[in-house]
Design an enzyme around this catalytic site. Structure first.
Site, short mmCIF file in Angstrom:
data_model
loop_
_atom_site.label_atom_id
_atom_site.label_comp_id
_atom_site.label_asym_id
_atom_site.label_seq_id
_atom_site.Cartn_x
_atom_site.Cartn_y
_atom_site.Cartn_z
N LYS A 199 0.86 -1.18 0.00
CA LYS A 199 0.00 0.00 0.00
C LYS A 199 0.89 1.23 0.00
O LYS A 199 1.39 1.68 1.04
CB LYS A 199 -0.94 0.05 1.20
CG LYS A 199 -2.08 1.08 0.97
CD LYS A 199 -2.63 1.67 2.25
CE LYS A 199 -2.00 2.95 2.67
NZ LYS A 199 -2.12 4.09 1.73
N GLU A 225 8.39 1.57 11.85
CA GLU A 225 9.50 2.52 11.74
C GLU A 225 8.87 3.90 11.73
O GLU A 225 8.25 4.30 10.75
CB GLU A 225 10.31 2.24 10.46
CG GLU A 225 11.70 2.83 10.50
CD GLU A 225 11.76 4.21 9.90
OE1 GLU A 225 11.68 5.19 10.70
OE2 GLU A 225 11.87 4.34 8.68
N CYS A 257 13.27 10.79 8.07
CA CYS A 257 13.01 10.43 9.46
C CYS A 257 14.25 10.49 10.32
O CYS A 257 14.18 10.83 11.51
CB CYS A 257 12.36 9.05 9.54
SG CYS A 257 13.35 7.72 8.83
N GLU A 287 8.25 16.37 15.87
CA GLU A 287 8.79 16.15 14.53
C GLU A 287 8.14 17.10 13.54
O GLU A 287 6.92 17.07 13.35
CB GLU A 287 8.57 14.70 14.09
CG GLU A 287 9.25 14.37 12.79
CD GLU A 287 9.13 12.91 12.42
OE1 GLU A 287 10.12 12.34 11.91
OE2 GLU A 287 8.04 12.34 12.63
#
Length: 485
Positions: A179, A254, A288, A387
């Protein structure tokens, strides 16, 4: 180079490329122009069910029964085809993600080697004999595949992260449902075209497109899905973990990061500056593991910042199709608004935002934000804790090693960390004390397909890449055989 296929892009379910069940499509954009790049068919829950069933049947009928040599041969053939089409796929990522073409070409260079690596280490996935107390009992273990794996990708590195998830899952003997992010699905669709040419049986790899709220949710809760691997935001990851709890699926997550770059006063400053600048501009900071907290010892703060600011002033922000461009746009209008809002938050908290670089060409329509340092930041500011996922770094001073370690760990994330020092003892003490899944000393964090990667704390669960990634895709069976008469 014309790299966009005839539209709308279809779903891959079993052996068929087909439209979504309700005929709905969605647009994917070129973030440099804010114009529609392509249309993609949106899967329904029934389409997801069909894809999972196709994967389950392929697993039961043949893929789980293939031997390592067969799976390795197919993965090596896929690696050859990827190398042939690498430039085309890189251009797709540039158009759909907004990365400069030089960056896209470089980031995909290792993908054929990654596929070949997992093909090569399949024979290393083996059990062991265990000398248990009884001499009459033969005790051994088997590593077996899990079944159907749902692999859910983010939008920032769609191809790299697809290969990182896909290769070990297939190598271990699982079938998969891919996906892609609905923001950047096109390079994954290009990869999917190669599986039939490589000789993979129908149903081993399936692709469904659409939003996480419907397509993703159905995937992670489907009873025939044995494992979910997700890369993305921590909030979504926690939601997936909760959704899979009822039937205890295997989950690899993750997730987010707020990685520190720690610069001591004995550091090689030019090397540290190169890493800081690279993390700020690479993929427009949408990485990331990017070091978004610059922790600099007070005695070298001004010198370090002076060199970094000189470096950033020379950054060219503009069209990702221009090989001279250093940094392209953010991926979407939503992401641009998010980043700009965090810059405002930082200023309200008392930080001093300063932007650098020059925007080349007519970039007004695209989703561009210039590289930004948040000077005079404090560790407890929202902008230094949350973040942002853009070209923004908080600059924080520290006095000594003890405070540097405290500040490095003052985060709910623990994905990566970088430190620069010539003191070997200090480097090893810091590496041991820092709470993160990866630590780089006197260099930037460079992920590699043959080394494990994954975070501590709210940065995730489990490991990707390397032999550990194969283990994540298997289950261990213990067998005891009584040999006595």
């Amino acid at each position: 180079m014309n790299v966009i296929e005839s539209q709308p892009y279809k779903l891959l379910i079993g052996e068929c490329w087909r439209e979504g069940g309700e005929g709905r499509t969605f647009d994917t954009l070129n973030p440099a122009t804010a114009q529609v790049l392509a249309q993609v068919h949106e899967a329904t829950e029934e389409d997801v069910d069909a894809a999972v069933l196709a994967a389950h049947e392929a697993y039961q009928k043949h893929w789980s029964k293939t031997n390592p040599a067969q799976r390795g041969r197919l993965l090596r053939r896929l690696a050859e085809l990827f190398e042939r089409d690498r430039e085309k796929i890189a251009w797709i990522e540039t158009l759909n993600v907004g990365k400069p073409i030089t960056h896209s070409l470089e980031s995909l260079k290792a993908m054929p080697s990654s596929l070949a690596y997992f093909a090569g280490i399949i024979p290393a996935v083996r059990g062991e004999t265990i000398p248990v107390a009884s001499h009459d009992v033969l005790n051994y273990t088997l590593r077996e595949p899990l079944g159907v794996c749902a692999l859910i990708m983010p939008w920032n590195y769609p191809m790299t992260l697809t290969v990182n998830k896909l290769a070990p899952a297939l190598a271990a003997g699982n079938t998969v449902i891919l996906k892609p992010s609905e923001v950047t699905p096109l390079s994954t669709m290009a990869l999917a075209r190669l599986f039939e040419e490589a000789g993979f049986p129908p149903g081993v790899v399936n692709v469904v497109n659409g939003p996480g709220a419907t397509v993703g949710e159905r995937l992670v809760t489907h009873p025939l899905v044995s494992r979910v691997s997700f890369t993305g935001g921590t909030v979504t990851g926690a939601r997936i973990l909760a959704s899979t709890a009822s039937d205890v699926k295997r989950v690899t997550l993750e997730l987010g990061g707020k990685s520190p770059l720690i610069v001591f006063d004995d550091a090689a400053l030019d090397k540290a500056v190169a890493v800081a600048a690279g993390d700020l501009i690479k993929n427009s900071g949408q990485v990331c593991i990017a070091c978004t907290r610059l922790l600099v010892q007070e005695t070298v703060r001004d010198e370090f910042l002076g060199r970094l600011q000189t470096r950033l002033e020379a950054v060219r922000v503009g069209s990702p199709e221009d090989p001279a461009t250093d940094m392209g746009p953010l991926v979407s209008a939503t992401q641009k608004q998010r980043v700009e809002e965090y810059i405002r938050i930082a200023e309200n908290e008392g930080a001093r935002p300063v932007q650098y670089g020059a925007v080349e060409g007519a970039a007004a329509a695209g989703f561009f934000v210039r590289p930004t340092l948040l000077l005079d930041s404090a560790a407890d500011m929202r902008s230094a804790q949350e973040e942002i996922f853009g070209p923004v770094q908080s600059v924080i001073s520290f006095r000594d090693e003890s405070q540097a370690l405290h500040l490095a760990n003052q985060s709910r994330y623990g994905l990566a960390a970088v430190l620069f020092t010539r003191d070997g003892g200090r480097a090893l003490r810091m590496a041991r004390g820092i709470q993160s899944g990866s630590v780089a000393i006197n260099t930037g964090v460079r992920t590699s397909f043959d080394a494990p990667f994954g975070g501590y704390k709210q940065s995730g669960i489990g490991k990707e890449r390397g032999l550990e990634a194969i283990y994540e895709n298997t289950q261990l069976k213990n067998v005891k055989y009584d040999m006595s008469e």
